[in-house]
Design a protein around this motif. Structure first.
Motif, PDB file in Angstrom:
ATOM      1  N   ASN A 179     -16.473  17.411 -36.679  1.00  0.00           N
ATOM      2  CA  ASN A 179     -17.480  16.471 -37.479  1.00  0.00           C
ATOM      3  C   ASN A 179     -15.816  15.489 -37.888  1.00  0.00           C
ATOM      4  N   SER A 180     -14.599  15.521 -37.450  1.00  0.00           N
ATOM      5  CA  SER A 180     -13.671  14.624 -37.772  1.00  0.00           C
ATOM      6  C   SER A 180     -13.178  14.979 -39.368  1.00  0.00           C
ATOM      7  N   ASP A 181     -12.834  16.414 -39.294  1.00  0.00           N
ATOM      8  CA  ASP A 181     -12.372  17.368 -40.891  1.00  0.00           C
ATOM      9  C   ASP A 181     -12.952  16.424 -41.780  1.00  0.00           C
ATOM     10  N   THR A 182     -14.755  15.649 -41.127  1.00  0.00           N
ATOM     11  CA  THR A 182     -15.177  15.578 -42.971  1.00  0.00           C
ATOM     12  C   THR A 182     -16.184  16.651 -43.602  1.00  0.00           C
ATOM     13  N   GLN A 183     -16.390  17.907 -42.507  1.00  0.00           N
ATOM     14  CA  GLN A 183     -16.873  19.022 -43.330  1.00  0.00           C
ATOM     15  C   GLN A 183     -16.345  20.513 -42.512  1.00  0.00           C
ATOM     16  N   THR A 184     -16.547  20.850 -43.681  1.00  0.00           N
ATOM     17  CA  THR A 184     -15.590  22.456 -43.547  1.00  0.00           C
ATOM     18  C   THR A 184     -17.088  23.569 -42.865  1.00  0.00           C
ATOM     19  N   ASN A 185     -16.611  24.771 -41.866  1.00  0.00           N
ATOM     20  CA  ASN A 185     -17.929  25.510 -41.972  1.00  0.00           C
ATOM     21  C   ASN A 185     -17.004  27.315 -42.538  1.00  0.00           C
ATOM     22  N   PHE A 186     -18.637  27.684 -42.774  1.00  0.00           N
ATOM     23  CA  PHE A 186     -17.928  28.823 -42.574  1.00  0.00           C
ATOM     24  C   PHE A 186     -19.033  29.687 -42.193  1.00  0.00           C
ATOM     25  N   MET A 187     -18.649  30.894 -41.129  1.00  0.00           N
ATOM     26  CA  MET A 187     -19.187  31.356 -40.597  1.00  0.00           C
ATOM     27  C   MET A 187     -19.507  33.393 -41.363  1.00  0.00           C
ATOM     28  N   VAL A 188     -19.688  33.189 -41.588  1.00  0.00           N
ATOM     29  CA  VAL A 188     -20.340  34.921 -42.190  1.00  0.00           C
ATOM     30  C   VAL A 188     -20.847  36.205 -41.887  1.00  0.00           C
ATOM     31  N   LEU A 189     -20.805  37.415 -42.150  1.00  0.00           N
ATOM     32  CA  LEU A 189     -21.371  38.084 -41.899  1.00  0.00           C
ATOM     33  C   LEU A 189     -22.528  38.617 -43.051  1.00  0.00           C
ATOM     34  N   LEU A 190     -23.498  38.244 -42.812  1.00  0.00           N
ATOM     35  CA  LEU A 190     -24.808  38.873 -43.451  1.00  0.00           C
ATOM     36  C   LEU A 190     -25.007  40.221 -43.132  1.00  0.00           C
ATOM     37  N   GLU A 191     -25.470  41.252 -44.033  1.00  0.00           N
ATOM     38  CA  GLU A 191     -25.749  42.534 -44.942  1.00  0.00           C
ATOM     39  C   GLU A 191     -26.528  43.420 -43.225  1.00  0.00           C
ATOM     40  N   ASN A 192     -27.197  42.130 -42.630  1.00  0.00           N
ATOM     41  CA  ASN A 192     -27.670  43.164 -41.598  1.00  0.00           C
ATOM     42  C   ASN A 192     -27.630  42.606 -40.248  1.00  0.00           C
ATOM     43  N   LYS A 193     -26.110  42.911 -40.060  1.00  0.00           N
ATOM     44  CA  LYS A 193     -24.828  42.814 -39.148  1.00  0.00           C
ATOM     45  C   LYS A 193     -25.332  41.242 -38.246  1.00  0.00           C
ATOM     46  N   ARG A 194     -25.192  40.431 -39.287  1.00  0.00           N
ATOM     47  CA  ARG A 194     -26.086  39.017 -38.328  1.00  0.00           C
ATOM     48  C   ARG A 194     -25.132  38.133 -39.337  1.00  0.00           C
ATOM     49  N   LYS A 195     -24.612  37.156 -38.243  1.00  0.00           N
ATOM     50  CA  LYS A 195     -23.456  35.830 -38.521  1.00  0.00           C
ATOM     51  C   LYS A 195     -24.303  34.710 -38.671  1.00  0.00           C
TER      52      LYS A 195
END
Length: 170
Positions: free
Chosen positions: A118-134
Motif C-alpha cells: 500500500n505505497s509503503d504505508t503498511q508492512t506485512n509479515f508472513m509467518v509459519l505457524l505450528e500446524n505448518k500453515r502460513k
C-alpha cells in the motif's frame, strides 16, 4: 495454539487509528468507482446521441434507457471496487469485528517473509505457524525496519484482522 486476552485501552486506540486509515482507503476506492461509473455512463451517451437520431440511439444497447446497460455498468463498478479492496488488502471489516470483540493474540514464530504494501504505508509479515500453515500479519503504521526472514519474533495482534499491535525480536 494461540491464547487470546482482552485489548488494553491503548491497543484499542491503535486499532481505531488503523480503522480510520482503512476507512479513508475504502472511501477513496468508492469515489474512484463512482467516478468511473459517471464517466462510463456519460461517454457512450454523448457518442450515441451525437452520431445517431434519438430514436436509433434509444434502441441501442448502450443507451441510458436500456436496463441491461445500467445492470452491466453497475456490476462492473462494484466488481472493480471489490477488486481494488482485495488487491490492496483492506482490513476494514475485520478491524470493526476486532473493536467489538476486543481480543488480542500472542504468538512466538519465525518470520517467513517481510514486505511493504500500500505505497509503503503498511508492512506485512508472513509467518509459519505450528500446524505448518502460513499466515499474514499486518503492521498498519508504515514501514517497519529491522526485521528479516528467519527472525524469531513475538507478535501481539488483533484476533480477527491480524493487525499487529506490537512485534519484538526474541
Amino acid at each position: 495454539m494461540m491464547d487470546y486476552s482482552f485489548l488494553t485501552t491503548e491497543e484499542n486506540f491503535l486499532l481505531q487509528e488503523a480503522l480510520r486509515k482503512n476507512k479513508a482507503q475504502l472511501i477513496k476506492f468508492i469515489m474512484i468507482g463512482v467516478g468511473l461509473l459517471v464517466l462510463a455512463a456519460v461517454i457512450p451517451q454523448v457518442f450515441l446521441y451525437s452520431r445517431h437520431s434519438s430514436g436509433d440511439a434509444d434502441q441501442s444497447q448502450f443507451s441510458y434507457t436500456n436496463v441491461w446497460f445500467w445492470l452491466w455498468l453497475l456490476s462492473f463498478v462494484v466488481a472493480l471496487v471489490f477488486a481494488l479492496i482485495k488487491v490492496t488488502d483492506i482490513r476494514y471489516w475485520a478491524l470493526k469485528r476486532d473493536l467489538v470483540a476486543l481480543q488480542k493474540g500472542v504468538i512466538h514464530v519465525p518470520l517467513e517473509a517481510v514486505y511493504l504494501e500500500n505505497s509503503d504505508t503498511q508492512t506485512n509479515f508472513m509467518v509459519l505457524l505450528e500446524n505448518k500453515r502460513k499466515r499474514l500479519f499486518y503492521w498498519m503504521r508504515g514501514p517497519l525496519d529491522g526485521f528479516k526472514a528467519g527472525d524469531q519474533v513475538e507478535i501481539i495482534f488483533a484476533r480477527y484482522s491480524r493487525v499487529i499491535i506490537s512485534i519484538t525480536k526474541k
